[in-house]
Scaffold this active site. Structure first.
Site, PDB file in Angstrom:
ATOM      1  N   LYS A  22      -2.919   6.517  13.086  1.00  0.00           N
ATOM      2  CA  LYS A  22      -2.531   6.642  11.671  1.00  0.00           C
ATOM      3  C   LYS A  22      -2.686   5.314  10.946  1.00  0.00           C
ATOM      4  O   LYS A  22      -3.280   5.240   9.872  1.00  0.00           O
ATOM      5  CB  LYS A  22      -1.073   7.113  11.590  1.00  0.00           C
ATOM      6  CG  LYS A  22      -0.434   6.927  10.217  1.00  0.00           C
ATOM      7  CD  LYS A  22       0.955   7.507  10.157  1.00  0.00           C
ATOM      8  CE  LYS A  22       2.083   6.548  10.401  1.00  0.00           C
ATOM      9  NZ  LYS A  22       2.279   5.528   9.374  1.00  0.00           N
ATOM     10  N   ASN A  23      -2.137   4.269  11.544  1.00  0.00           N
ATOM     11  CA  ASN A  23      -2.107   2.992  10.826  1.00  0.00           C
ATOM     12  C   ASN A  23      -3.481   2.323  10.746  1.00  0.00           C
ATOM     13  O   ASN A  23      -3.674   1.404   9.947  1.00  0.00           O
ATOM     14  CB  ASN A  23      -1.091   2.042  11.465  1.00  0.00           C
ATOM     15  CG  ASN A  23       0.336   2.513  11.232  1.00  0.00           C
ATOM     16  OD1 ASN A  23       0.554   3.475  10.492  1.00  0.00           O
ATOM     17  ND2 ASN A  23       1.295   1.851  11.859  1.00  0.00           N
ATOM     18  N   CYS A 116       8.897   5.868   4.629  1.00  0.00           N
ATOM     19  CA  CYS A 116      10.086   6.121   5.441  1.00  0.00           C
ATOM     20  C   CYS A 116      11.208   5.193   5.020  1.00  0.00           C
ATOM     21  O   CYS A 116      10.986   4.034   4.672  1.00  0.00           O
ATOM     22  CB  CYS A 116       9.762   5.859   6.916  1.00  0.00           C
ATOM     23  SG  CYS A 116       9.001   7.245   7.732  1.00  0.00           S
ATOM     24  N   ARG A 121      11.816  -2.823   2.232  1.00  0.00           N
ATOM     25  CA  ARG A 121      10.364  -2.692   2.109  1.00  0.00           C
ATOM     26  C   ARG A 121       9.820  -3.123   0.735  1.00  0.00           C
ATOM     27  O   ARG A 121       9.252  -2.318   0.000  1.00  0.00           O
ATOM     28  CB  ARG A 121       9.914  -1.273   2.461  1.00  0.00           C
ATOM     29  CG  ARG A 121      10.490  -0.813   3.780  1.00  0.00           C
ATOM     30  CD  ARG A 121       9.790   0.382   4.325  1.00  0.00           C
ATOM     31  NE  ARG A 121       8.567   0.026   5.052  1.00  0.00           N
ATOM     32  CZ  ARG A 121       7.830   0.896   5.710  1.00  0.00           C
ATOM     33  NH1 ARG A 121       8.153   2.154   5.726  1.00  0.00           N
ATOM     34  NH2 ARG A 121       6.755   0.512   6.347  1.00  0.00           N
ATOM     35  N   ASP A 305       7.826  -0.018  15.736  1.00  0.00           N
ATOM     36  CA  ASP A 305       7.630   1.432  15.733  1.00  0.00           C
ATOM     37  C   ASP A 305       7.998   2.074  17.068  1.00  0.00           C
ATOM     38  O   ASP A 305       8.150   3.292  17.145  1.00  0.00           O
ATOM     39  CB  ASP A 305       6.167   1.773  15.392  1.00  0.00           C
ATOM     40  CG  ASP A 305       5.864   1.539  13.918  1.00  0.00           C
ATOM     41  OD1 ASP A 305       6.794   1.254  13.145  1.00  0.00           O
ATOM     42  OD2 ASP A 305       4.681   1.635  13.533  1.00  0.00           O
ATOM     43  N   ARG A 397       4.339  13.370   9.901  1.00  0.00           N
ATOM     44  CA  ARG A 397       3.638  12.297   9.181  1.00  0.00           C
ATOM     45  C   ARG A 397       2.760  11.490  10.133  1.00  0.00           C
ATOM     46  O   ARG A 397       1.768  10.897   9.714  1.00  0.00           O
ATOM     47  CB  ARG A 397       4.647  11.358   8.521  1.00  0.00           C
ATOM     48  CG  ARG A 397       5.424  12.003   7.417  1.00  0.00           C
ATOM     49  CD  ARG A 397       6.204  10.979   6.670  1.00  0.00           C
ATOM     50  NE  ARG A 397       5.306   9.931   6.187  1.00  0.00           N
ATOM     51  CZ  ARG A 397       5.672   8.908   5.459  1.00  0.00           C
ATOM     52  NH1 ARG A 397       6.934   8.793   5.110  1.00  0.00           N
ATOM     53  NH2 ARG A 397       4.820   8.005   5.062  1.00  0.00           N
TER      54      ARG A 397
HETATM   55  C1  UD1 Z   1       3.056  -1.383   8.875  1.00  0.00           C
HETATM   56  C2  UD1 Z   1       2.958  -0.064   9.598  1.00  0.00           C
HETATM   57  C3  UD1 Z   1       4.318   0.360  10.131  1.00  0.00           C
HETATM   58  C4  UD1 Z   1       4.939  -0.754  10.960  1.00  0.00           C
HETATM   59  C5  UD1 Z   1       4.928  -2.074  10.199  1.00  0.00           C
HETATM   60  C6  UD1 Z   1       5.372  -3.248  11.054  1.00  0.00           C
HETATM   61  C7  UD1 Z   1       1.152   1.049   8.411  1.00  0.00           C
HETATM   62  C8  UD1 Z   1       0.742   2.194   7.529  1.00  0.00           C
HETATM   63  N1  UD1 Z   1       2.467   0.946   8.682  1.00  0.00           N
HETATM   64  O1  UD1 Z   1       3.919  -1.175   7.757  1.00  0.00           O
HETATM   65  O2  UD1 Z   1       4.133   1.519  10.935  1.00  0.00           O
HETATM   66  O3  UD1 Z   1       6.277  -0.413  11.245  1.00  0.00           O
HETATM   67  O4  UD1 Z   1       3.589  -2.372   9.748  1.00  0.00           O
HETATM   68  O5  UD1 Z   1       4.599  -3.358  12.188  1.00  0.00           O
HETATM   69  O6  UD1 Z   1       0.330   0.297   8.903  1.00  0.00           O
HETATM   70  N2  UD1 Z   1       7.568  -7.318   3.584  1.00  0.00           N
HETATM   71  C9  UD1 Z   1       7.958  -8.088   2.515  1.00  0.00           C
HETATM   72  N3  UD1 Z   1       7.157  -8.080   1.407  1.00  0.00           N
HETATM   73  C10 UD1 Z   1       6.000  -7.362   1.339  1.00  0.00           C
HETATM   74  C11 UD1 Z   1       5.607  -6.607   2.455  1.00  0.00           C
HETATM   75  C12 UD1 Z   1       6.408  -6.601   3.569  1.00  0.00           C
HETATM   76  O7  UD1 Z   1       8.988  -8.741   2.549  1.00  0.00           O
HETATM   77  O8  UD1 Z   1       5.330  -7.413   0.300  1.00  0.00           O
HETATM   78  C13 UD1 Z   1       8.421  -7.299   4.793  1.00  0.00           C
HETATM   79  C14 UD1 Z   1       8.940  -5.882   5.105  1.00  0.00           C
HETATM   80  O9  UD1 Z   1      10.112  -5.587   4.348  1.00  0.00           O
HETATM   81  C15 UD1 Z   1       9.194  -5.976   6.572  1.00  0.00           C
HETATM   82  C16 UD1 Z   1       8.112  -6.940   7.070  1.00  0.00           C
HETATM   83  O10 UD1 Z   1       7.626  -7.619   5.916  1.00  0.00           O
HETATM   84  O11 UD1 Z   1      10.458  -6.562   6.795  1.00  0.00           O
HETATM   85  C17 UD1 Z   1       6.949  -6.276   7.768  1.00  0.00           C
HETATM   86  O12 UD1 Z   1       6.422  -5.237   6.946  1.00  0.00           O
HETATM   87  P1  UD1 Z   1       4.883  -4.885   6.932  1.00  0.00           P
HETATM   88  O13 UD1 Z   1       4.208  -5.582   8.049  1.00  0.00           O
HETATM   89  O14 UD1 Z   1       4.356  -5.098   5.566  1.00  0.00           O
HETATM   90  O15 UD1 Z   1       4.909  -3.340   7.216  1.00  0.00           O
HETATM   91  P2  UD1 Z   1       3.974  -2.250   6.580  1.00  0.00           P
HETATM   92  O16 UD1 Z   1       2.612  -2.792   6.354  1.00  0.00           O
HETATM   93  O17 UD1 Z   1       4.680  -1.557   5.471  1.00  0.00           O
END
Ligand code: UD1
Length: 420
Positions: A22-23, A116, A121, A305, A397
């Site tokens: 998925k990711n 989720c 986030r 995850d 999902r």
């Molecule tokens: C992706 C994965 C998700 C996985 C996560 C962490 C996808 C579709 N989803 O989610 O399954 O759980 O990586 O491995 O690939 N953060 C900020 N600011 C931002 C963005 C992120 O502070 O602009 C923080 C988030 O709140 C979190 C951390 O960074 O605490 C990591 O998040 P991130 O790596 O961005 O996760 P996703 O890309 O949403």
């Protein structure tokens, strides 16, 4: 009509093949916007998040269709620049479309991304990446809008590691003018898969898999075509199902080298595995050791995850285990539901202590997010009697056919789906 019924107490045994990731697939779908023609994702998972992303792309004029598990994306006319919040509100990863829309048409407006419920986030790092490459960002009441005269290569230093923001930066930079340097990037394998896909389309990218990614902008990209890799989180979930039931399973197409942190813990709890002719042969019959301390981390650390699926396994092991969730601040929602089944889990902030070994009993529980929902299925497989897990829509999902998969391994499981 949105639940899974599991009858516990059977050891899982047999062979299984893992669905596409998925990711990896979602950012590849966004990247397909960067070619004005047809691209193909082979072995793409047929899951709710992918279907939603298809709907989002069709809102801006893309045409998509399936041949088996191959997803075709015709982005010849995907030139509308506004995407409503109907589907973006369902999935957080929709935000990476902004970078691709900017690269393609220099502007894009997106209903706010959802996803989720596992913590705050924020999207500040996504915005930082786009602004650093010359985009103007406007936060309107219902839309997040980005525009630019021309994307310009630049230097982006991420203050924290984010998978999505790293992908955002890459998608925006591949068609930007000049050189881009992304620093303090996330290193998750899905970022490398996205870069492989983009390189196949003609993008010039180096250093992915490391903390600094260098991109030299090109004028246009050719058609994309790639085999989506097996989903490392689904593979890890099934290994946890094997451990929770003390079973033995063979994974036909394991994600190569992407599960090392997880497999290290799998060995520590008493599980055994070996790779034979490209297959992963796992034996969970000796699983018996608790985990004194484990924290989740960015790749190559233990994946957040797989934290809930592992927690389900730890509830079956006598002794105390301790998990610290370092990525998301609210990712223990499944713990309360496992406690209703008889588990002894105490949560305080980012820490969870699991007093394992008391028998789990089937009852009615509620999935509240994707991976926590999958974890409840694992707890149910290890429990006595029947468990009804409500909220199957969360699990769909990310898992294409979890019931068939578990049944093929000897589990007793039936899914009742809502029509999509
Ligand atoms: C992706 C994965 C998700 C996985 C996560 C962490 C996808 C579709 N989803 O989610 O399954 O759980 O990586 O491995 O690939 N953060 C900020 N600011 C931002 C963005 C992120 O502070 O602009 C923080 C988030 O709140 C979190 C951390 O960074 O605490 C990591 O998040 P991130 O790596 O961005 O996760 P996703 O890309 O949403």
């Amino acid at each position: 009509m949105d639940n899974i019924r599991v009858t516990g107490g059977r050891r899982l045994c047999g062979s299984i093949s893992i669905q596409g990731s998925k990711n990896a697939a979602l950012p590849m779908m966004a990247a397909s916007l960067l070619h004005r023609g047809v691209s193909i994702l082979k072995g793409c998972p047929r899951i709710a998040d992918v279907f939603w992303m298809e709907k989002i792309l069709s809102e801006i004029g893309a045409v998509t269709w399936w041949e088996g598990h191959d997803l075709y994306l015709d982005c010849t006319n995907a030139d509308k620049t506004e995407i409503s919040g109907v589907y973006t509100g369902k999935m957080r990863s929709s935000v990476i479309l902004l970078g691709a829309m900017l690269g393609r048409n220099k502007k894009g407006c997106l209903g706010y991304p959802g996803g989720c419920v596992i913590g705050k986030r924020p999207i500040d790092l996504h915005i930082l990446a786009l602004k650093s490459l010359g985009a103007h960002i406007e936060e309107r009441p219902f839309f997040l809008c980005a525009s630019c005269r021309e994307l310009q290569g630049g230097r982006v230093v991420f203050p924290g590691k984010s998978v999505g923001a790293t992908e955002q930066g890459i998608l925006a930079a591949v068609l930007a003018k000049g050189e881009t340097c992304l620093e303090n990037c996330a290193r998750e394998p899905e970022i490398q898969w996205l870069c492989r896909y983009l390189r196949g389309m003609g993008a010039k990218i180096w250093g992915d898999g490391g903390e600094c990614i260098h991109i030299s902008g090109v004028e246009e990209l050719n058609r994309g075509e790639i085999q989506v890799p097996p989903d490392r989180i689904v593979a890890g979930t099934y290994l946890c199902a094997c451990a929770a039931t003390r079973g033995k399973i063979v994974i036909e197409n394991p994600p190569e080298g992407e599960l090392d942190a997880f497999l290290k813990v799998y060995r520590k709890i008493g599980g055994q595995y070996q790779v034979k002719s490209g297959k992963l042969v796992a034996d969970g019959s000796g699983v018996r050791f608790s985990v004194p301390y484990l924290e989740t981390g960015v790749y190559p650390g233990f994946p957040t995850d797989l934290q809930s699926p592992l927690m389900a396994v730890l509830t079956t092991i006598p002794g105390e285990s301790h998990i610290r969730e370092k990525i998301f601040e609210d990712r223990f929602k499944a713990a309360g539901e496992m406690n209703r089944m008889g588990a002894g889990i105490t949560v305080a902030g980012r820490d969870a202590w699991i007093q394992g070994g008391s028998p789990l009993c089937g009852c009615s529980v509620f999935a509240q997010e994707l991976r926590g929902g999958a974890a409840l299925i694992l707890a149910a497989l290890a429990a006595e009697g029947e468990t009804d897990i409500h909220g199957y829509s969360y699990i769909r999902r990310g898992y294409e056919h979890i019931c068939q998969d578990l049944c093929s391994l000897g589990g007793i499981c039936s899914c009742q789906t809502q029509r999509r």
